[in-house]
Design a protein around this motif. Sequence first.
Motif, PDB file in Angstrom:
ATOM      1  N   TRP A   1      46.569  19.785  29.052  1.00 29.76           N
ATOM      2  CA  TRP A   1      45.775  20.519  28.064  1.00 29.76           C
ATOM      3  C   TRP A   1      46.704  21.094  26.992  1.00 29.76           C
ATOM      4  O   TRP A   1      47.661  21.784  27.294  1.00 29.76           O
ATOM      5  CB  TRP A   1      45.004  21.643  28.749  1.00 29.76           C
ATOM      6  CG  TRP A   1      44.204  22.478  27.793  1.00 29.76           C
ATOM      7  CD1 TRP A   1      44.607  23.625  27.173  1.00 29.76           C
ATOM      8  CD2 TRP A   1      42.867  22.222  27.345  1.00 29.76           C
ATOM      9  NE1 TRP A   1      43.601  24.117  26.368  1.00 29.76           N
ATOM     10  CE2 TRP A   1      42.524  23.269  26.454  1.00 29.76           C
ATOM     11  CE3 TRP A   1      41.935  21.219  27.605  1.00 29.76           C
ATOM     12  CZ2 TRP A   1      41.286  23.334  25.823  1.00 29.76           C
ATOM     13  CZ3 TRP A   1      40.702  21.295  26.987  1.00 29.76           C
ATOM     14  CH2 TRP A   1      40.391  22.329  26.109  1.00 29.76           C
ATOM     15  N   GLY A   2      46.438  20.776  25.740  1.00 25.46           N
ATOM     16  CA  GLY A   2      47.270  21.244  24.638  1.00 25.46           C
ATOM     17  C   GLY A   2      48.458  20.357  24.342  1.00 25.46           C
ATOM     18  O   GLY A   2      49.182  20.582  23.375  1.00 25.46           O
TER      19      GLY A   2
ATOM     20  N   ARG B   1      41.230  27.717  13.999  1.00 29.46           N
ATOM     21  CA  ARG B   1      42.386  26.935  14.443  1.00 29.46           C
ATOM     22  C   ARG B   1      43.353  26.660  13.298  1.00 29.46           C
ATOM     23  O   ARG B   1      44.537  26.400  13.533  1.00 29.46           O
ATOM     24  CB  ARG B   1      41.927  25.601  15.060  1.00 29.46           C
ATOM     25  CG  ARG B   1      41.124  25.743  16.331  1.00 29.46           C
ATOM     26  CD  ARG B   1      40.513  24.420  16.754  1.00 29.46           C
ATOM     27  NE  ARG B   1      39.500  23.948  15.822  1.00 29.46           N
ATOM     28  CZ  ARG B   1      38.744  22.870  15.997  1.00 29.46           C
ATOM     29  NH1 ARG B   1      38.914  22.128  17.094  1.00 29.46           N
ATOM     30  NH2 ARG B   1      37.851  22.508  15.108  1.00 29.46           N
TER      31      ARG B   1
ATOM     32  N   ASP C   1      42.610  18.103  16.904  1.00 28.33           N
ATOM     33  CA  ASP C   1      41.576  18.036  17.937  1.00 28.33           C
ATOM     34  C   ASP C   1      40.569  16.922  17.684  1.00 28.33           C
ATOM     35  O   ASP C   1      40.343  16.512  16.538  1.00 28.33           O
ATOM     36  CB  ASP C   1      40.839  19.370  18.039  1.00 28.33           C
ATOM     37  CG  ASP C   1      41.716  20.482  18.592  1.00 28.33           C
ATOM     38  OD1 ASP C   1      42.765  20.172  19.193  1.00 28.33           O
ATOM     39  OD2 ASP C   1      41.354  21.660  18.422  1.00 28.33           O
TER      40      ASP C   1
ATOM     41  N   GLY D   1      49.432  28.627  15.935  1.00 29.98           N
ATOM     42  CA  GLY D   1      49.778  29.013  17.296  1.00 29.98           C
ATOM     43  C   GLY D   1      50.959  29.959  17.289  1.00 29.98           C
ATOM     44  O   GLY D   1      51.534  30.268  16.239  1.00 29.98           O
TER      45      GLY D   1
ATOM     46  N   GLU E   1      46.921  30.588  26.752  1.00 25.30           N
ATOM     47  CA  GLU E   1      46.572  29.172  26.687  1.00 25.30           C
ATOM     48  C   GLU E   1      47.490  28.423  25.721  1.00 25.30           C
ATOM     49  O   GLU E   1      47.765  28.889  24.626  1.00 25.30           O
ATOM     50  CB  GLU E   1      45.122  29.027  26.213  1.00 25.30           C
ATOM     51  CG  GLU E   1      44.693  27.605  25.959  1.00 25.30           C
ATOM     52  CD  GLU E   1      43.369  27.510  25.214  1.00 25.30           C
ATOM     53  OE1 GLU E   1      42.769  26.430  25.233  1.00 25.30           O
ATOM     54  OE2 GLU E   1      42.948  28.517  24.610  1.00 25.30           O
ATOM     55  N   MET E   2      47.962  27.249  26.144  1.00 25.08           N
ATOM     56  CA  MET E   2      48.706  26.389  25.238  1.00 25.08           C
ATOM     57  C   MET E   2      47.709  25.632  24.368  1.00 25.08           C
ATOM     58  O   MET E   2      46.860  24.899  24.883  1.00 25.08           O
ATOM     59  CB  MET E   2      49.593  25.410  25.994  1.00 25.08           C
ATOM     60  CG  MET E   2      50.508  24.603  25.080  1.00 25.08           C
ATOM     61  SD  MET E   2      51.718  23.616  25.985  1.00 25.08           S
ATOM     62  CE  MET E   2      50.703  22.223  26.489  1.00 25.08           C
ATOM     63  N   VAL E   3      47.801  25.809  23.055  1.00 27.74           N
ATOM     64  CA  VAL E   3      46.824  25.201  22.156  1.00 27.74           C
ATOM     65  C   VAL E   3      47.311  23.894  21.570  1.00 27.74           C
ATOM     66  O   VAL E   3      46.519  23.017  21.212  1.00 27.74           O
ATOM     67  CB  VAL E   3      46.426  26.177  21.034  1.00 27.74           C
ATOM     68  CG1 VAL E   3      45.700  27.386  21.604  1.00 27.74           C
ATOM     69  CG2 VAL E   3      47.641  26.625  20.221  1.00 27.74           C
ATOM     70  N   THR E   4      48.637  23.744  21.442  1.00 28.34           N
ATOM     71  CA  THR E   4      49.202  22.500  20.932  1.00 28.34           C
ATOM     72  C   THR E   4      50.696  22.516  21.186  1.00 28.34           C
ATOM     73  O   THR E   4      51.238  23.456  21.766  1.00 28.34           O
ATOM     74  CB  THR E   4      48.888  22.316  19.431  1.00 28.34           C
ATOM     75  OG1 THR E   4      49.197  20.966  19.043  1.00 28.34           O
ATOM     76  CG2 THR E   4      49.687  23.282  18.570  1.00 28.34           C
TER      77      THR E   4
ATOM     78  N   ARG F   1      51.096  28.625  21.686  1.00 27.31           N
ATOM     79  CA  ARG F   1      50.057  29.279  22.484  1.00 27.31           C
ATOM     80  C   ARG F   1      49.073  30.050  21.619  1.00 27.31           C
ATOM     81  O   ARG F   1      49.350  30.367  20.466  1.00 27.31           O
ATOM     82  CB  ARG F   1      50.713  30.174  23.537  1.00 27.31           C
ATOM     83  CG  ARG F   1      51.644  29.380  24.444  1.00 27.31           C
ATOM     84  CD  ARG F   1      52.114  30.127  25.660  1.00 27.31           C
ATOM     85  NE  ARG F   1      52.942  29.253  26.496  1.00 27.31           N
ATOM     86  CZ  ARG F   1      52.482  28.404  27.421  1.00 27.31           C
ATOM     87  NH1 ARG F   1      51.171  28.339  27.646  1.00 27.31           N
ATOM     88  NH2 ARG F   1      53.294  27.646  28.123  1.00 27.31           N
TER      89      ARG F   1
ATOM     90  N   ASN G   1      56.043  24.587  23.010  1.00 30.42           N
ATOM     91  CA  ASN G   1      54.656  24.884  23.360  1.00 30.42           C
ATOM     92  C   ASN G   1      54.128  26.012  22.484  1.00 30.42           C
ATOM     93  O   ASN G   1      54.699  27.093  22.448  1.00 30.42           O
ATOM     94  CB  ASN G   1      54.562  25.293  24.829  1.00 30.42           C
ATOM     95  CG  ASN G   1      55.010  24.195  25.767  1.00 30.42           C
ATOM     96  OD1 ASN G   1      54.808  23.014  25.500  1.00 30.42           O
ATOM     97  ND2 ASN G   1      55.637  24.556  26.870  1.00 30.42           N
TER      98      ASN G   1
END
Length: 400
Positions: free
Chosen positions: A270-271, A51, A298, A159, A128-131, A120, A118
Amino acid sequence: MKYPSFREKGLSLLLTLSILFTACKTDTTEENDKVDALISSTKETFAPDKRVAIFDVEVEKNAQGYLIKGVTNLPDALESFREGLESQKISYTDSIEVLPSASLEGKVQGVVTVSVANLRGNPAHSAEMVTQATLGTPLKVYQKERNWYRVQTPDHYLGWVDSGGLELMDQTVFGEWQASDKLIYTQTYGNAFVEADPASQVVSDLVFGNIVQLISEQGGFYEVNYPDGRKGFISKSEAAPYATWTSALPLTKEALVVTSKKMLGVPYLWGGTSAKGVDCSGFTKTVYFMNGMIIPRDASQQIHEGILIDDSKDFDKLVPGDLLFFGRKATDTNPERVIHVGMWVGNNEFIHSAGDVHISSMDKDSENFDEYNYNRYLRSKRILNETDEGLLYLTEKNVF
């Protein structure tokens, strides 16, 4: 003397070739295992958390040995990997790119240009959106793929963001941007306008923590510049000069509670790390950011910061602002898994994002008792005014 028959000669040759093939196959397998082991050990040493670190390396066997290809933002990791290959006498061709990519032509900094960008896991809107990263956030830019950029936020999270979400800058332009006066948006949600008049056209929406360049004051408005050159006006009642804001930060448990309650009802996403939607750790991260602290992204990272306050449900030890962590305890066969985080607000209650941002209780007799999280409680940590590698204070470092 009896000479071997043609059939016997053939069988002998096949046996010899089989032995040679088996030996070559065994040697190749052993060498492959060595290369795989080197990749794994390098990742474990230098990039155990993908990450926040990049070591995307793979190998292909060829006639000359191995083709080593991929990307990394860790020069020391690559050097260690090369030394390992050479010490094992493994022949290889190096095709690994050290990031930032040369194709960026020096534009290795970026600043977010939209209220919420966003980020990803892969360069696609379907990923997926991670943050998230909010307007004005500085980003390290590592590489480009199609219309996407691989970036890293100030909390080191990685990301991919599409080109519409950031303004690319070289070091000189970024330095000028960073040295300019800033304005921070301090309300949960609002707008900037093309004129110093709320009835004029909207330039963009704004959320908690958005940061823009401060140009001047006009009546009840601040005149601002966006990173991409757009201009706008923001009500003075909804923002503050960044330097004034940081100098007045109370860094108190009471201030954390006030900030957290401003986000009551914000939906779970989420994210998400913004007032448009937050996941559990995105919520605690946003609350602390609006109080002058950048903390890890996280829950499984946040739990390693600060000091341990409780791990036995003795909630009398907690004070507002302490973080409560939930999940699965470690067993003989499985490691601990941190799944959820919330923030203590006092009166046996904590605030968290689950469905939406709301307040739950650890009191079994309370109407808002959260039995589910009570049963999976792990421990509580205190990070306010603590000093740890993963805690960054905006009063001490010029991030923006």
